[in-house]
Motif scaffolding. Sequence first.
Motif, PDB file in Angstrom:
ATOM      1  N   ALA A  46       1.025  -1.104   0.170  1.00 29.53           N
ATOM      2  CA  ALA A  46       0.035   0.050  -0.023  1.00 29.53           C
ATOM      3  C   ALA A  46       0.764   1.186   0.013  1.00 29.53           C
ATOM      4  N   SER A  47       2.172   1.152  -0.351  1.00 32.68           N
ATOM      5  CA  SER A  47       2.922   2.482  -0.424  1.00 32.68           C
ATOM      6  C   SER A  47       2.951   3.144  -1.534  1.00 32.68           C
ATOM      7  N   LEU A  48       3.382   4.379  -1.737  1.00 29.24           N
ATOM      8  CA  LEU A  48       3.268   5.126  -2.818  1.00 29.24           C
ATOM      9  C   LEU A  48       4.109   4.604  -4.013  1.00 29.24           C
ATOM     10  N   SER A  49       3.709   4.257  -5.334  1.00 26.40           N
ATOM     11  CA  SER A  49       4.536   4.251  -6.384  1.00 26.40           C
ATOM     12  C   SER A  49       3.690   4.184  -7.669  1.00 26.40           C
ATOM     13  N   LEU A  50       4.177   4.563  -8.761  1.00 25.50           N
ATOM     14  CA  LEU A  50       3.603   4.717  -9.925  1.00 25.50           C
ATOM     15  C   LEU A  50       2.860   3.331 -10.257  1.00 25.50           C
ATOM     16  N   ARG A  51       3.625   2.366 -10.124  1.00 17.59           N
ATOM     17  CA  ARG A  51       3.100   1.018 -10.283  1.00 17.59           C
ATOM     18  C   ARG A  51       1.689   0.689  -9.555  1.00 17.59           C
ATOM     19  N   SER A  52       1.845   0.932  -8.138  1.00 15.38           N
ATOM     20  CA  SER A  52       0.741   0.747  -7.214  1.00 15.38           C
ATOM     21  C   SER A  52      -0.425   1.541  -7.719  1.00 15.38           C
ATOM     22  N   LEU A  53      -0.257   2.894  -8.195  1.00 21.25           N
ATOM     23  CA  LEU A  53      -1.236   3.694  -8.624  1.00 21.25           C
ATOM     24  C   LEU A  53      -1.861   3.164  -9.795  1.00 21.25           C
ATOM     25  N   LEU A  54      -1.032   2.571 -10.888  1.00 25.30           N
ATOM     26  CA  LEU A  54      -1.625   1.971 -11.925  1.00 25.30           C
ATOM     27  C   LEU A  54      -2.371   0.641 -11.775  1.00 25.30           C
ATOM     28  N   GLU A  55      -1.963  -0.225 -10.597  1.00 26.07           N
ATOM     29  CA  GLU A  55      -2.692  -1.216 -10.346  1.00 26.07           C
ATOM     30  C   GLU A  55      -4.132  -1.000  -9.572  1.00 26.07           C
ATOM     31  N   GLN A  56      -4.144   0.151  -8.828  1.00 25.39           N
ATOM     32  CA  GLN A  56      -5.461   0.454  -8.029  1.00 25.39           C
ATOM     33  C   GLN A  56      -6.180   1.391  -8.930  1.00 25.39           C
ATOM     34  N   GLY A  57      -5.830   1.700 -10.164  1.00 19.50           N
ATOM     35  CA  GLY A  57      -6.652   2.426 -10.915  1.00 19.50           C
ATOM     36  C   GLY A  57      -6.630   4.083 -10.683  1.00 19.50           C
ATOM     37  N   GLY A  58      -5.612   4.119  -9.651  1.00 20.23           N
ATOM     38  CA  GLY A  58      -5.245   6.019  -9.409  1.00 20.23           C
ATOM     39  C   GLY A  58      -4.973   6.651 -10.830  1.00 20.23           C
ATOM     40  N   ILE A  59      -4.234   6.211 -11.617  1.00 21.92           N
ATOM     41  CA  ILE A  59      -3.980   6.776 -12.867  1.00 21.92           C
ATOM     42  C   ILE A  59      -4.313   5.886 -14.057  1.00 21.92           C
ATOM     43  N   PRO A  60      -4.338   6.237 -15.235  1.00 18.04           N
ATOM     44  CA  PRO A  60      -4.570   5.786 -16.249  1.00 18.04           C
ATOM     45  C   PRO A  60      -3.158   5.482 -16.901  1.00 18.04           C
ATOM     46  N   LEU A  84      -9.761   3.247   0.507  1.00 15.37           N
ATOM     47  CA  LEU A  84      -8.410   3.317  -0.378  1.00 15.37           C
ATOM     48  C   LEU A  84      -7.310   2.789   0.588  1.00 15.37           C
ATOM     49  N   PRO A  85      -6.538   1.644   0.308  1.00 11.98           N
ATOM     50  CA  PRO A  85      -5.476   1.196   1.046  1.00 11.98           C
ATOM     51  C   PRO A  85      -4.389   2.434   1.351  1.00 11.98           C
ATOM     52  N   LEU A  86      -4.171   2.912   0.221  1.00 10.85           N
ATOM     53  CA  LEU A  86      -3.088   4.008   0.323  1.00 10.85           C
ATOM     54  C   LEU A  86      -3.331   4.936   1.348  1.00 10.85           C
ATOM     55  N   ALA A  87      -4.540   5.590   1.603  1.00  5.23           N
ATOM     56  CA  ALA A  87      -4.934   6.492   2.503  1.00  5.23           C
ATOM     57  C   ALA A  87      -5.011   6.055   4.038  1.00  5.23           C
ATOM     58  N   ARG A  88      -5.648   4.779   3.926  1.00  4.96           N
ATOM     59  CA  ARG A  88      -5.793   3.890   5.354  1.00  4.96           C
ATOM     60  C   ARG A  88      -4.258   3.727   5.991  1.00  4.96           C
ATOM     61  N   CYS A  89      -3.129   3.372   5.228  1.00  6.59           N
ATOM     62  CA  CYS A  89      -1.989   3.112   5.702  1.00  6.59           C
ATOM     63  C   CYS A  89      -1.181   4.535   6.036  1.00  6.59           C
ATOM     64  N   ALA A  90      -1.499   5.367   5.322  1.00  8.24           N
ATOM     65  CA  ALA A  90      -0.965   6.839   5.483  1.00  8.24           C
ATOM     66  C   ALA A  90      -1.513   7.223   6.851  1.00  8.24           C
ATOM     67  N   VAL A  91      -2.778   7.028   7.122  1.00  5.77           N
ATOM     68  CA  VAL A  91      -3.195   7.490   8.279  1.00  5.77           C
ATOM     69  C   VAL A  91      -2.481   6.938   9.558  1.00  5.77           C
ATOM     70  N   GLY A  92      -2.398   5.489   9.280  1.00  7.13           N
ATOM     71  CA  GLY A  92      -1.653   4.531  10.376  1.00  7.13           C
ATOM     72  C   GLY A  92      -0.309   4.998  10.606  1.00  7.13           C
ATOM     73  N   ARG A  93       0.560   5.348   9.598  1.00  7.84           N
ATOM     74  CA  ARG A  93       1.848   5.798   9.507  1.00  7.84           C
ATOM     75  C   ARG A  93       1.996   6.849  10.333  1.00  7.84           C
ATOM     76  N   ALA A  94       0.949   8.082  10.063  1.00  4.85           N
ATOM     77  CA  ALA A  94       0.956   9.272  10.663  1.00  4.85           C
ATOM     78  C   ALA A  94       0.908   9.193  12.088  1.00  4.85           C
ATOM     79  N   LEU A  95      -0.149   8.403  12.447  1.00  2.00           N
ATOM     80  CA  LEU A  95      -0.713   8.328  13.924  1.00  2.00           C
ATOM     81  C   LEU A  95       0.816   7.674  14.650  1.00  2.00           C
ATOM     82  N   TYR A  96       1.412   6.711  13.903  1.00  2.00           N
ATOM     83  CA  TYR A  96       2.502   5.977  14.555  1.00  2.00           C
ATOM     84  C   TYR A  96       3.599   6.947  14.858  1.00  2.00           C
ATOM     85  N   GLN A  97       3.669   8.100  13.814  1.00  2.00           N
ATOM     86  CA  GLN A  97       5.050   9.004  14.096  1.00  2.00           C
ATOM     87  C   GLN A  97       4.536   9.844  14.963  1.00  2.00           C
TER      88      GLN A  97
END
Length: 466
Positions: A1-15, A215-228
């Motif tokens: 669920a980390s940010l990468s162009l490949r993950s955005l493609l796979e999740q439909g974030g960008i065409p 959205l997994p990317l957002a959910r995990c970002a919230v988790g990491r933000a809270l952890y920090q």
Amino acid sequence: ASLSLRSLLEQGGIPPVLVSAESADPRERIAALKMNAAADLSRLAGELERSGMAGEAEKLRRQAEELDPYVFGSSDADDSSADGLSRALGLARRGDYQGAAAALEDRARKGGSGAALYTLAICRAVAGDAAAAAELLRKAADTGVESAALRLALGTVLAEAGQYEEALRQLRAAAAIDPESAFAHAAMAEVELLLGQPDRARESAQEALSLDADLPLARCAVGRALYQLGDAPGAAREFGKALESDPANPDLLYNLAAALAAAGRNDQIIREIAPAAQDVQDPQIARIVGEAFEAAGQKDRAREFLTRTAELLPESEEARLRVARSLREEGRLEEARAAVEELVRDMPRSAAALTELGLLEEAAGDPGKALQHYRNAIQLDRTAPQALTHAGRLLLAQGQVKEALNLLKQAAALPGATAETYHWLGEAHLASGKALLAIEALREAARQSETPRGETGRALGRALLM
């Protein structure tokens, strides 16, 4: 669920393909019109089929495929045809990025086609060349293409290349163009985390979740933000939600385990993480589970997972030391000796391994050998507090008070000094007749000790009487 162009493609974030019917390139305009018309026909066919008009739906599908064969993932179009751009874009849409890149090289080099530049950038990013992808996306933007997808893609590849400030500017531009893009806000959160801005990251990620709660990317970002931000229980809650939708994801399992460990929830780690960890070949997850069992006093289960950590990560000195220490503490000295001697052979300059070997010799009844191992560890690392502490302790027992006091003072001045270090420093001061210094050291030992130590209390009483 980390940010990468490949993950955005796979999740439909960008065409994978971005075309414009207003492009200055006539072939791009043709490709855009055909792709849009084919997509409209395909959607209409689906509606007809759901209405029971299967025959009419099939006719529309055939028309859509004639306009754009890649709608259904098949094409025999010729590279040399006038519509070569359509073919190249179709290859990218089907996931053949290598074939698409070869077909787009010449067209992108000539410039003018934003679609060619954008799609070639996607191909380059998927191949791992983020810098080349960023340059191509900038050129695509220079052709007049302005879209949230392009800015999101550009911001993502810039982040992958480590250009976080510029990445954040591009992602904010994407969110400004399309405020409803959950991916843009989630990507902003990821970059803000990388920039050390957890408060902003939490806000961006929560905005993304308000637009797309799954959205997994957002959910995990919230988790990491809270952890920090120090909210380990909150982080565990968010990672747990993310894991519900992707239970086979080992990264999410690790993040949840780490957050639970930081929150001190060893019982939950044992109950929820340990069963899943059996099927995951991840040394860090195994380490966290092993430490949880260790804290719970379940030594056999702890050693099971710590042994797995050592097997999966043989270079992990700490995991192998924990296994040897566990065996020694249970009195299984021959097994402990085999484990620690193998570690010393593999890491001959490890002061920690030599210190453990010294403790093993003490357990076997040979303090002389133990002291030599401690001295060898100190020669390798003058900042090893445990080796200094144990050497000082043995020297004090032998009556060599001056040398013992010198070593224990060195140990107490180091960041890794423990309650045991201060206890023996207090004893050494007592042996030197320095009651006030002994009181100071022994009170520090009592303060650092997690559980009351009777011997420290008795030593403090002697110092106060003195």
